[in-house]
Write a protein that holds these residues in place. Structure first.
Motif, PDB file in Angstrom:
ATOM      1  N   GLU B 251      -8.193  23.964 -34.438  1.00 48.04           N
ATOM      2  CA  GLU B 251      -9.606  24.059 -34.076  1.00 48.04           C
ATOM      3  C   GLU B 251     -10.253  22.687 -34.062  1.00 48.04           C
ATOM      4  O   GLU B 251     -11.018  22.359 -33.140  1.00 48.04           O
ATOM      5  CB  GLU B 251     -10.327  24.996 -35.050  1.00 48.04           C
ATOM      6  N   ALA B 252      -9.934  21.855 -35.045  1.00 48.37           N
ATOM      7  CA  ALA B 252     -10.522  20.525 -35.119  1.00 48.37           C
ATOM      8  C   ALA B 252     -10.136  19.714 -33.886  1.00 48.37           C
ATOM      9  O   ALA B 252     -10.981  19.027 -33.290  1.00 48.37           O
ATOM     10  CB  ALA B 252     -10.034  19.811 -36.386  1.00 48.37           C
ATOM     11  N   ALA B 253      -8.860  19.825 -33.492  1.00 44.63           N
ATOM     12  CA  ALA B 253      -8.419  19.082 -32.308  1.00 44.63           C
ATOM     13  C   ALA B 253      -9.161  19.569 -31.070  1.00 44.63           C
ATOM     14  O   ALA B 253      -9.554  18.781 -30.206  1.00 44.63           O
ATOM     15  CB  ALA B 253      -6.912  19.243 -32.133  1.00 44.63           C
ATOM     16  N   ARG B 254      -9.385  20.885 -31.009  1.00 48.97           N
ATOM     17  CA  ARG B 254     -10.096  21.478 -29.873  1.00 48.97           C
ATOM     18  C   ARG B 254     -11.533  20.967 -29.811  1.00 48.97           C
ATOM     19  O   ARG B 254     -12.029  20.594 -28.758  1.00 48.97           O
ATOM     20  CB  ARG B 254     -10.132  23.003 -30.015  1.00 48.97           C
ATOM     21  N   VAL B 255     -12.169  20.985 -30.990  1.00 50.44           N
ATOM     22  CA  VAL B 255     -13.567  20.560 -31.053  1.00 50.44           C
ATOM     23  C   VAL B 255     -13.683  19.101 -30.624  1.00 50.44           C
ATOM     24  O   VAL B 255     -14.626  18.705 -29.943  1.00 50.44           O
ATOM     25  CB  VAL B 255     -14.127  20.773 -32.478  1.00 50.44           C
ATOM     26  N   ASP B 256     -12.688  18.299 -30.985  1.00 51.99           N
ATOM     27  CA  ASP B 256     -12.689  16.899 -30.585  1.00 51.99           C
ATOM     28  C   ASP B 256     -12.419  16.725 -29.100  1.00 51.99           C
ATOM     29  O   ASP B 256     -12.403  15.608 -28.594  1.00 51.99           O
ATOM     30  CB  ASP B 256     -11.621  16.119 -31.370  1.00 51.99           C
ATOM     31  N   GLY B 257     -12.122  17.837 -28.420  1.00 51.03           N
ATOM     32  CA  GLY B 257     -11.914  17.779 -26.982  1.00 51.03           C
ATOM     33  C   GLY B 257     -10.528  17.339 -26.566  1.00 51.03           C
ATOM     34  O   GLY B 257     -10.330  16.876 -25.444  1.00 51.03           O
ATOM     35  N   ALA B 258      -9.567  17.469 -27.466  1.00 48.86           N
ATOM     36  CA  ALA B 258      -8.203  17.061 -27.111  1.00 48.86           C
ATOM     37  C   ALA B 258      -7.578  18.095 -26.180  1.00 48.86           C
ATOM     38  O   ALA B 258      -7.782  19.290 -26.340  1.00 48.86           O
ATOM     39  CB  ALA B 258      -7.353  16.931 -28.370  1.00 48.86           C
ATOM     40  N   SER B 259      -6.797  17.622 -25.216  1.00 50.96           N
ATOM     41  CA  SER B 259      -6.063  18.539 -24.351  1.00 50.96           C
ATOM     42  C   SER B 259      -4.918  19.144 -25.150  1.00 50.96           C
ATOM     43  O   SER B 259      -4.587  18.669 -26.235  1.00 50.96           O
ATOM     44  CB  SER B 259      -5.514  17.797 -23.144  1.00 50.96           C
TER      45      SER B 259
END
Lengths: 309, 354
Positions: B251-259
């Motif tokens: 989720e954290a990676a997603r929130v940071d906008g990572a592909s």
């Protein structure tokens, strides 16, 4: 619902079809992992003419279907299958039981330096068996008969007042030797499997039993053993596959044709001069049957054993 | 049985306070004794008991099996090492007169040994790396919350339940030159003739592709079949690793906008280091032991192109009855295995995993 689902493929495909690519890859995986098995099964049922006419992985067709190869392979391998089971079942039970006892002695009762013993045991899982092969053959064929003969002669000489002839080695003695060998080399992995399991058993329960005056053995018998039945299932299944599948020790320790195990017989069938792929594929399927059955019935437990859980 | 268990559970709760009261004394005792081994559980009561008592009480459980296995493992390795210093040929009584390094110097001048050693190292590295890569890829696919996950996992792991001899029998037909599965498949697409034609200028004079006989393809063919058999194992280990990563990290990676690719490359895969290490150690051990597979594929005379140290040792010791020379080759193989597992066991020990 976690965020993991479906994201990987999202960027490869448009959103509606996102999962199609994923499932296509997964199905390709099934094709990759099953094609040798599927080919073997198809070939096994083919007549010689159907074998020449069709592609290897294609079904035999109605006129080209036969059970001849299967029955030939079954008759060739059956004695080997029986020997394999005779050898593998006691070896499996022995190593699991001894592994459980070792793990108990090294987990629930603790003393300084036990980590050293644990390291030595675990290292035993990883040794290449070639490094013990020559001494193993020497021990079972030269040293051990000598030891037994000396002991038996002394004992029976004492009783009968004369010398007593130790009976010659036969195939079943070799099967027993193979079984004991597998039991010994199975102890390290069984110990590791049981040890990680015992480390999760409640400490208070054992301490309490001890303060109540229970002996170490009665704690094992009444608490640990019943609790470790699921782990016994995992270990027995995993260890049975390992022992049944082995070829190397059998090649070295068994030289009587009558006591050859299934893997030996299959290797002889494959390496034979007259090679008919219908029969060798049928042989592969027949020899694989016991472990395939175990795998299909206890797949989950097998996976646990493999992952060392 | 059930009564005993429930009674014990009841007393366990009652005694917990008494046990924790002892804790300070126990720690004191441990430091006084200069103990280096830190037990994680039940220190309190244990350390209040004399160490000798613990040893005497536990020895009947672990000592006999350890001696039994230890004799077969470490006794045999020591014995093997002694044999490698002799010129024993397996016939007649033991002749342990010469104790020198002649077998090792012979090995250094043996082209077959160097070929086998090279093949072993290539097999070890290429097989392990490719197996990990494929296993990781498949594990990530399976971790996408798919349907029928159990079915996919079961099929991917299935080859591992088969013996080396069975898989070798199947792959011997896949690779068979005359009408093997692979060549027939290539023939369907008119590729076989093309490949053979391409190789003709390079001096290859054959009508069909001889996967197992050609030097360039034999080892690759073995490696490919072994990957087929064991990538399911890597998959299982990586899947367990993936499932242990908290969802928040995704989720954290997603929130940071990572592909997705970036998320796996930067956040998820680096956390699978422990899984990768333990899987690669086990895979390397499988590779060192691949004897059964090569023996069943080509008999005990595999030819230089797919001879590994394990098959060479067997050939030398049991076909040519040069037991001492075979033992020397076995010692090299053992040393190679130690190079793989020594650091692994040490790091596990340092991490307190043992």
């Amino acid at each position: 619902m976690s965020i993991r689902g479906g994201n990987f493929i999202d960027e490869l495909r448009s959103t509606e079809n996102s999962r199609i690519g994923l499932y296509a890859l997964l199905l390709a995986g099934i094709a990759f992992y099953l094609f040798p098995v599927e080919t073997a099964v198809m070939t096994m049922f083919k007549t010689e003419s159907a074998f020449a006419r069709t592609l290897p992985f294609a079904p035999p067709g109605t006129d080209g279907f036969t059970l001849e190869a299967l029955s030939t392979a079954w008759n060739t391998l059956r004695p080997g299958l029986i020997n394999s089971l005779l050898m593998a079942i006691p070896a499996t039970i022995m190593s699991a039981l001894l592994g459980s006892l070792t793990a108990y002695g090294l987990t629930t009762i603790s003393w300084r330096g036990q980590v050293g013993v644990v390291v030595l045991i675990i290292a035993g899982i990883f040794i290449p068996y070639q490094a013990v092969l020559v001494p193993l053959a020497q021990f079972w064929f030269q040293v051990f008969p000598g030891l037994v003969e000396g002991f038996v002669n002394t004992l029976f000489g004492f009783i009968t007042g004369g010398s007593w002839q130790y009976p010659s080695r036969n195939g079943y003695v070799q099967l027993l030797q193979l079984s004991v060998t597998h039991a010994a080399y199975g102890i390290p992995i069984c110990t590791l499997l049981f040890r990680s399991y015992y480390q999760s058993i409640s400490e208070e329960m054992i301490e309490a039993a001890r303060l109540d005056g229970a002996s170490a053995f009665s704690i094992y018998r009444n608490i640990i053993l019943p609790l470790s039945l699921p782990m016994f299932a995992v270990t027995l299944i995993y260890q049975f596959t390992q022992v049944y599948n082995d070829l190397l020790f059998a090649l070295v320790l068994i030289n009587e044709p009558a006591s050859q195990v299934a893997t030996q017989r299959l290797a002889a069938l494959t390496g034979g001069v007259v090679q008919s792929f219908n029969t060798t594929m049928a042989g592969a399927i027949v020899a694989a049957l016991p472990t395939l059955l175990v795998y299909i019935v206890f797949g989950e437990q097998f996976a646990k054993g493999v992952a060392g859980e | 049985m059930r009564e005993i268990l429930s009674r014990l559970l009841a007393t366990g709760g009652r005694l917990r306070s008494a046990v924790s009261r002892d804790e300070s004394d126990g720690d004191q005792l441990a430091t006084d004794g200069g103990a280096t081994v830190k037990t994680t559980r039940g220190d309190s009561l244990r350390n209040s008991l004399p160490v000798e008592w613990e040893l005497v009480e536990s020895a009947p459980f672990w000592l006999p099996p350890v001696l039994f296995a230890g004799f077969f493992v470490y006794g045999a390795i020591a014995w093997n090492f002694l044999l490698s210093l002799t010129d024993y040929n397996g016939l007649g009584g033991a002749q342990y007169e010469t104790f020198d390094l002649s077998m090792y110097s012979r090995m250094l001048n043996d082209g077959a040994f160097w070929q086998a050693a090279q093949n072993t190292v290539v097999l070890l590295v290429v097989f392990t790396v490719l197996c990990l890569a494929l296993g990781l890829f498949v594990a990530i696919l399976i971790d996408q919350q798919i349907r029928f996950e159990n079915t996919f996992r079961t099929i991917y792991l299935l080859p591992m339940s088969l013996s080396f001899v069975v898989t070798a029998t199947m792959w011997a037909w896949v690779y068979n030159a005359r009408n093997g599965v692979l060549n027939q498949l290539l023939r369907v697409f008119n590729l076989e003739g093309a490949i053979v034609g391409l190789l003709r200028p390079a001096g290859v004079n054959a009508e069909v592709i001889q996967w197992l006989s050609w030097n360039t393809t034999a080892l690759a063919a073995v490696i490919f079949a072994l990957i087929w058999q064991f990538s399911g194992y890597a998959m299982v280990v990586f899947l367990a690793g993936l499932r242990a990563i908290p969802t928040e990290h995704y989720e954290a990676a997603r929130v940071d906008g990572a592909s997705t690719v970036r998320m796996y490359a930067r956040v998820i895969i680096p956390q699978l280091r422990a899984s990768a290490v333990s899987a690669s150690v086990v895979l390397m051990v499988f590779a060192l032991k691949a004897f059964d597979f090569i023996y069943a594929l080509r008999g005990s005379q595999p030819g230089a192109n797919m001879d590994i140290l394990a098959t060479m040792m067997y050939r030398v010791a049991f076909d040519s009855l040069q037991w001492a020379y075979g033992s020397a080759v076995a010692i090299v193989l053992f040393a190679l295995a130690l190079l793989v597992i020594g650091p692994y066991l040490y790091s596990e020990y340092r991490r307190g995993e043992l």
